[in-house]
Motif scaffolding. Structure first.
Motif, PDB file in Angstrom:
ATOM      1  N   GLN A  21      46.605  42.768  39.085  1.00 14.21           N
ATOM      2  CA  GLN A  21      45.687  43.894  38.906  1.00 14.21           C
ATOM      3  C   GLN A  21      45.045  43.888  37.519  1.00 14.21           C
ATOM      4  N   ALA A  22      45.806  43.528  36.506  1.00 17.48           N
ATOM      5  CA  ALA A  22      45.295  43.577  35.140  1.00 17.48           C
ATOM      6  C   ALA A  22      44.444  42.365  34.794  1.00 17.48           C
ATOM      7  N   ALA A  23      44.684  41.234  35.459  1.00 11.45           N
ATOM      8  CA  ALA A  23      44.040  40.001  35.009  1.00 11.45           C
ATOM      9  C   ALA A  23      43.380  39.184  36.107  1.00 11.45           C
ATOM     10  N   HIS A  24      44.123  38.834  37.153  1.00 15.46           N
ATOM     11  CA  HIS A  24      43.661  37.767  38.040  1.00 15.46           C
ATOM     12  C   HIS A  24      42.586  38.190  39.038  1.00 15.46           C
ATOM     13  N   PHE A  25      42.683  39.395  39.566  1.00 17.61           N
ATOM     14  CA  PHE A  25      41.634  39.828  40.497  1.00 17.61           C
ATOM     15  C   PHE A  25      40.274  39.865  39.802  1.00 17.61           C
ATOM     16  N   GLU A  26      40.255  40.469  38.627  1.00 12.77           N
ATOM     17  CA  GLU A  26      38.996  40.551  37.880  1.00 12.77           C
ATOM     18  C   GLU A  26      38.496  39.173  37.488  1.00 12.77           C
ATOM     19  N   SER A  27      39.413  38.290  37.088  1.00  8.30           N
ATOM     20  CA  SER A  27      39.005  36.945  36.697  1.00  8.30           C
ATOM     21  C   SER A  27      38.331  36.217  37.850  1.00  8.30           C
ATOM     22  N   CYS A  28      38.868  36.362  39.046  1.00  8.85           N
ATOM     23  CA  CYS A  28      38.269  35.703  40.210  1.00  8.85           C
ATOM     24  C   CYS A  28      36.878  36.254  40.509  1.00  8.85           C
ATOM     25  N   THR A  29      36.701  37.546  40.327  1.00 13.06           N
ATOM     26  CA  THR A  29      35.397  38.141  40.627  1.00 13.06           C
ATOM     27  C   THR A  29      34.361  37.822  39.554  1.00 13.06           C
ATOM     28  N   LYS A  30      34.814  37.560  38.310  1.00 13.66           N
ATOM     29  CA  LYS A  30      33.882  37.290  37.213  1.00 13.66           C
ATOM     30  C   LYS A  30      33.645  35.810  36.950  1.00 13.66           C
ATOM     31  N   ALA A  31      34.549  34.953  37.355  1.00 11.54           N
ATOM     32  CA  ALA A  31      34.428  33.517  37.061  1.00 11.54           C
ATOM     33  C   ALA A  31      33.151  32.950  37.664  1.00 11.54           C
ATOM     34  N   HIS A  32      32.474  32.089  36.908  1.00 11.04           N
ATOM     35  CA  HIS A  32      31.213  31.525  37.406  1.00 11.04           C
ATOM     36  C   HIS A  32      31.419  30.440  38.445  1.00 11.04           C
ATOM     37  N   ASN A  33      32.643  29.903  38.518  1.00  8.61           N
ATOM     38  CA  ASN A  33      32.878  28.786  39.432  1.00  8.61           C
ATOM     39  C   ASN A  33      34.053  29.021  40.376  1.00  8.61           C
ATOM     40  N   ALA A  34      34.417  30.272  40.601  1.00 10.32           N
ATOM     41  CA  ALA A  34      35.519  30.597  41.509  1.00 10.32           C
ATOM     42  C   ALA A  34      35.249  31.936  42.173  1.00 10.32           C
ATOM     43  N   ASP A  35      35.864  32.127  43.326  1.00  5.08           N
ATOM     44  CA  ASP A  35      35.759  33.384  44.076  1.00  5.08           C
ATOM     45  C   ASP A  35      37.139  33.858  44.498  1.00  5.08           C
ATOM     46  N   LEU A  36      37.297  35.170  44.616  1.00  6.13           N
ATOM     47  CA  LEU A  36      38.505  35.739  45.193  1.00  6.13           C
ATOM     48  C   LEU A  36      38.360  35.654  46.710  1.00  6.13           C
ATOM     49  N   TYR A  37      38.853  34.564  47.257  1.00  2.08           N
ATOM     50  CA  TYR A  37      38.720  34.324  48.692  1.00  2.08           C
ATOM     51  C   TYR A  37      39.750  35.122  49.494  1.00  2.08           C
ATOM     52  N   ALA A  38      40.994  35.203  48.959  1.00  2.00           N
ATOM     53  CA  ALA A  38      42.060  35.853  49.721  1.00  2.00           C
ATOM     54  C   ALA A  38      43.080  36.481  48.776  1.00  2.00           C
ATOM     55  N   ILE A  39      43.783  37.484  49.298  1.00  2.00           N
ATOM     56  CA  ILE A  39      44.936  38.046  48.603  1.00  2.00           C
ATOM     57  C   ILE A  39      46.102  38.092  49.574  1.00  2.00           C
ATOM     58  N   CYS A  40      47.310  38.086  49.022  1.00  2.00           N
ATOM     59  CA  CYS A  40      48.505  38.094  49.868  1.00  2.00           C
ATOM     60  C   CYS A  40      49.596  38.921  49.205  1.00  2.00           C
TER      61      CYS A  40
END
Length: 358
Positions: A21-40
């Motif tokens: 919640q503090a780091a990785h979800f936001e990083s995936c949404t902001k990264a220029h070369n990655a997407d938050l495809y899935a969560i588990c």
């Protein structure tokens, strides 16, 4: 933020707890070369809340089901420490690249088992030592590699503050919890020496190695007084550089983290901030030939997003690994085990002689 590239790494995040919640979800949404495809996550209520907030393409209650998705390319393991190695091995076995939170393991045997799985898979595994993506630290490393000459000595400190939670509560999102969340069988905070070493010492050790290279031996002392735990560690690097590390939890002052490095042609003085401020370290690099210092602004201090982008660059473009790899993960675990053993024995300990857990 930089514009999204056309080709982006499709990432799944395992675990919807605080670090996600503090780091990785936001990083995936902001990264220029990655997407938050899935969560588990096994906690239905928590997973549903995060899916509604961050809008991944897919949401899974079962980890193996997520790994079976042919469109998923990589996994960020954002679980409690004891779950890191089993989750990483399953991901590698399913053909997925792995970015695993630090520490990658809690024992020498577990991290060596993971290395065997990495080698067998031929896939990328990066350990989440995000400080390697701090522009200030990167500038210091560049000077060490090209300009400082012979490295002579290094001091580094990581001193958590009694005021850290008022600081972080002010800047982090409100953490969402669930009674259904999966937890380790033993409370990690039941042994604070071990907990602090894994949570904070892993950062300190990796920073020292990032600058000084391989560690070969440690000589550690610890004190507990006034509600504080303090480790002073003399370290020996393979290149004969002298080093000293200070891990203290928690100082009665502001967050206190930084480093001093002395070299043949200059020196470096760095001040590192609480990571949740996303502020690059203030690093003054003194050039002996110029008789003056320079400081990199480091305007982009989102280390978590930058580490994900670096991870994706390796996979998508074959770029060199700028983060910590499995060998760095092994060295970090060995160093922490050696520090704990040196405290117990009162003697210096060589890293190649240790085994067991931190």
């Amino acid at each position: 933020m930089p514009m999204k590239q056309d080709r982006r790494l499709r990432v799944g995040v395992l675990g919807c707890g605080p670090i996600a919640q503090a780091a990785h979800f936001e990083s995936c949404t902001k990264a220029h070369n990655a997407d938050l495809y899935a969560i588990c996550d096994v906690a239905d209520d928590l997973r549903a809340r995060m899916a509604a907030t961050y809008a991944p393409q897919k949401s899974f209650a079962d980890y193996d089901a997520m790994l079976a998705d042919p469109d998923l390319e990589a996994v960020i393991i954002a679980t409690s420490d004891p779950f890191h190695v089993p989750a990483a091995i399953r991901a590698l076995g399913a053909g997925k690249h792995v970015l695993c939170e630090k520490p990658v393991a809690t024992s020498v045997e577990a991290v060596e088992e993971l290395k065997a799985a990495v080698v067998k898979s031929g896939l990328v595994l990066q350990v989440g030592h995000m400080k390697r993506f701090d522009p200030g630290l990167q500038a210091a490393r560049d000077f060490i590699d090209d300009g400082m000459g012979a490295l002579v000595a290094l001091k580094a400190w990581y001193c958590d503050s009694t005021h850290r939670y008022p600081m972080t509560d002010a800047v982090q999102p409100l953490m969402v919890t669930s009674k259904a969340a999966k937890k380790p069988s033993v409370d990690p905070k039941s042994n604070l020496d071990r907990y602090y070493m894994l949570a904070h010492g892993s950062h300190l050790v990796d920073t020292a190695r990032y600058f000084g290279g391989d560690l070969v031996a440690v000589d550690a002392r610890q004190s507990q007084r006034g509600g504080m735990r303090c480790w002073f560690v003399d370290v020996e690097f393979a290149n004969s550089v002298l080093g000293h590390l200070d891990l203290t939890v928690a100082v009665r002052m502001d967050w206190h983290e930084g480093f001093q490095i002395y070299g043949e042609n200059g020196s470096i003085l760095g001040k590192t901030f609480n990571p949740w401020y996303y502020k690059s370290s203030e690093v003054d690099i003194f050039h002996e030939s110029e008789g003056g210092s320079r400081r990199v602004l480091g305007a982009d201090g989102h280390f978590y997003r930058r580490q994900l982008e670096g991870f994706a660059d390796v996979i998508l473009d074959g770029a060199p690994m700028r983060g910590a790899d499995i060998d760095d993960g092994i060295a970090s675990v060995r160093a922490m085990v050696a520090i704990a053993e040196s405290v117990r024995s009162g003697k210096p300990v060589h890293l190649d002689e240790v085994s067991g857990e931190v």
